[in-house]
Scaffold this motif. Sequence first.
Motif, PDB file in Angstrom:
ATOM      1  N   ALA A   1       2.022   6.777  -6.958  1.00 37.85           N
ATOM      2  CA  ALA A   1       1.100   7.840  -7.357  1.00 37.85           C
ATOM      3  C   ALA A   1       1.769   9.203  -7.221  1.00 37.85           C
ATOM      4  O   ALA A   1       1.615  10.086  -8.072  1.00 37.85           O
ATOM      5  CB  ALA A   1      -0.161   7.777  -6.507  1.00 37.85           C
ATOM      6  N   LYS A   2       2.540   9.357  -6.145  1.00 40.86           N
ATOM      7  CA  LYS A   2       3.220  10.632  -5.887  1.00 40.86           C
ATOM      8  C   LYS A   2       4.266  10.911  -6.969  1.00 40.86           C
ATOM      9  O   LYS A   2       4.441  12.048  -7.414  1.00 40.86           O
ATOM     10  CB  LYS A   2       3.882  10.590  -4.511  1.00 40.86           C
TER      11      LYS A   2
ATOM     12  N   SER B   1      -2.362   2.823  -9.171  1.00 40.79           N
ATOM     13  CA  SER B   1      -3.578   2.466  -8.433  1.00 40.79           C
ATOM     14  C   SER B   1      -3.694   0.966  -8.196  1.00 40.79           C
ATOM     15  O   SER B   1      -4.578   0.518  -7.472  1.00 40.79           O
ATOM     16  CB  SER B   1      -4.813   2.951  -9.203  1.00 40.79           C
TER      17      SER B   1
ATOM     18  N   GLU C   1       0.832  -1.204   0.000  1.00 34.86           N
ATOM     19  CA  GLU C   1       0.000   0.000   0.000  1.00 34.86           C
ATOM     20  C   GLU C   1       0.870   1.259   0.000  1.00 34.86           C
ATOM     21  O   GLU C   1       0.563   2.240  -0.671  1.00 34.86           O
ATOM     22  CB  GLU C   1      -0.939  -0.004   1.211  1.00 34.86           C
ATOM     23  N   ASP C   2       1.964   1.231   0.775  1.00 34.28           N
ATOM     24  CA  ASP C   2       2.904   2.360   0.779  1.00 34.28           C
ATOM     25  C   ASP C   2       3.496   2.566  -0.615  1.00 34.28           C
ATOM     26  O   ASP C   2       3.686   3.702  -1.061  1.00 34.28           O
ATOM     27  CB  ASP C   2       4.039   2.111   1.774  1.00 34.28           C
ATOM     28  N   CYS C   3       3.787   1.444  -1.267  1.00 32.88           N
ATOM     29  CA  CYS C   3       4.385   1.499  -2.605  1.00 32.88           C
ATOM     30  C   CYS C   3       3.425   2.161  -3.592  1.00 32.88           C
ATOM     31  O   CYS C   3       3.836   2.985  -4.421  1.00 32.88           O
ATOM     32  CB  CYS C   3       4.754   0.095  -3.066  1.00 32.88           C
ATOM     33  N   LYS C   4       2.147   1.816  -3.510  1.00 29.80           N
ATOM     34  CA  LYS C   4       1.159   2.422  -4.407  1.00 29.80           C
ATOM     35  C   LYS C   4       1.068   3.929  -4.176  1.00 29.80           C
ATOM     36  O   LYS C   4       0.979   4.711  -5.130  1.00 29.80           O
ATOM     37  CB  LYS C   4      -0.206   1.762  -4.213  1.00 29.80           C
ATOM     38  N   LYS C   5       1.091   4.325  -2.930  1.00 31.28           N
ATOM     39  CA  LYS C   5       1.020   5.764  -2.618  1.00 31.28           C
ATOM     40  C   LYS C   5       2.238   6.505  -3.185  1.00 31.28           C
ATOM     41  O   LYS C   5       2.118   7.596  -3.748  1.00 31.28           O
ATOM     42  CB  LYS C   5       0.946   5.968  -1.104  1.00 31.28           C
ATOM     43  N   GLN C   6       3.412   5.872  -3.018  1.00 32.47           N
ATOM     44  CA  GLN C   6       4.633   6.505  -3.519  1.00 32.47           C
ATOM     45  C   GLN C   6       4.631   6.554  -5.048  1.00 32.47           C
ATOM     46  O   GLN C   6       5.072   7.538  -5.646  1.00 32.47           O
ATOM     47  CB  GLN C   6       5.861   5.740  -3.013  1.00 32.47           C
TER      48      GLN C   6
END
Length: 408
Positions: free
Chosen positions: A41-42, A114, A34-39
Amino acid sequence: MKNKMLKLLFVCFLVGLNNEILAQQEHVFKGTFEDCKKQAAKENKMILVDLYFEGCMPCKEMDDKVFPDPEVVKVLEPNFLLYKTDVFKEEDGKKLARKYAASGFPTYVILDASGKAILIEAGFFGVRRFVPLLEKARKLKSAGTFLAFDTDMDKKYPDAYNYRFMRSGEKGDGASLTSFLQGKDLLDEVSFVSSTMVNSPEITTRIYDNLPQFLEKYGSSLLMNPVNRAAEQRIEAFGKAQQLDSFHQTLKHIRPVYNERLWSVFLPNLVRSYYNGSKNAEVYLSLASQYEIFPSWAHRSNALGEIIIDQKDNPTFLKKLKEEYATAFKTGKSDITDAYKLSLICVYLGDFQEAKSVSEALVDEKLPYQFLAIKKEDVDALRTAITNKKLTGFEAKDVKKPIGFTMD
């Protein structure tokens, strides 16, 4: 002075090796999926999920030789976050393997930020194949082309399928999975991934007959095993019925399932399946030539060994093979396994005098038989049959040349 120089060189080697390892580790995302997906996206990047386990040799080869390569880094670093996760030890690894029915390792799942799936592949990829794979994923994303997997990592799976990856809950078995799939739409995600664990002719047929739809929704990687099983069975039946047109149509139907390398691996077996049904050696050699399934004399000779034995009562065919092996001897391509096969052909043709002459190449007490692809007792048995001029009690062996192995 000499010892100091050697120590200095060794230190330099260790520093270089350490730098290479550190360079690779810099490209690996640290944290949860989940952290990887957020990063991602950033940073507006895709995610390259590397599903592996400790002790996996192809996985280690990728880590040692491919990921640190400058050509790979050049494409990977600006466009992807690399997320490596152990499928046996880490919860994210188990869930991702379950989500994408990973059964061969390493498995690569390429996602957008995503979590929408773009591409799935498995196995070792050398640099010359891995870079195009990454570029292909970039093009698919740019075109808005995604696989049909959703982004839900906690779907409800049948017990047997869930246990296979998570090692929790009810263990279940193959029969329960087959039962679960009865009447289900196999294009549904849970049904589809569950079908990858079932060796059911009925399920396989449904996938095979609707192959274009499955390819469009889920890509080729997960379809290879069921499609290959179905194709081999059909092709052998076509061989028995001498239906060459159906054989060619089958190859055309299944070709999109295989990448270039795997097609070169599986195609010889598919051609052999037709021969297993037809037992027509002339057609086999014709197909072998048409589809160029033997990249070298070593591959061709290895494939012909069993056919020589199979066609021992076909003198017309054996005479053609005799010429082929004789040519190999003249051009220096032959070895001790070829001498065995040529001797065997001569024996089957009843030419024991020539068989004796050819078999002289097998007589050398200094030969290190323990390191050869042929046993001394097999050579002795053949020479005894030649001396006695009869095959009673003699069992021919399908001896093969050792061929170098490469994972790419």
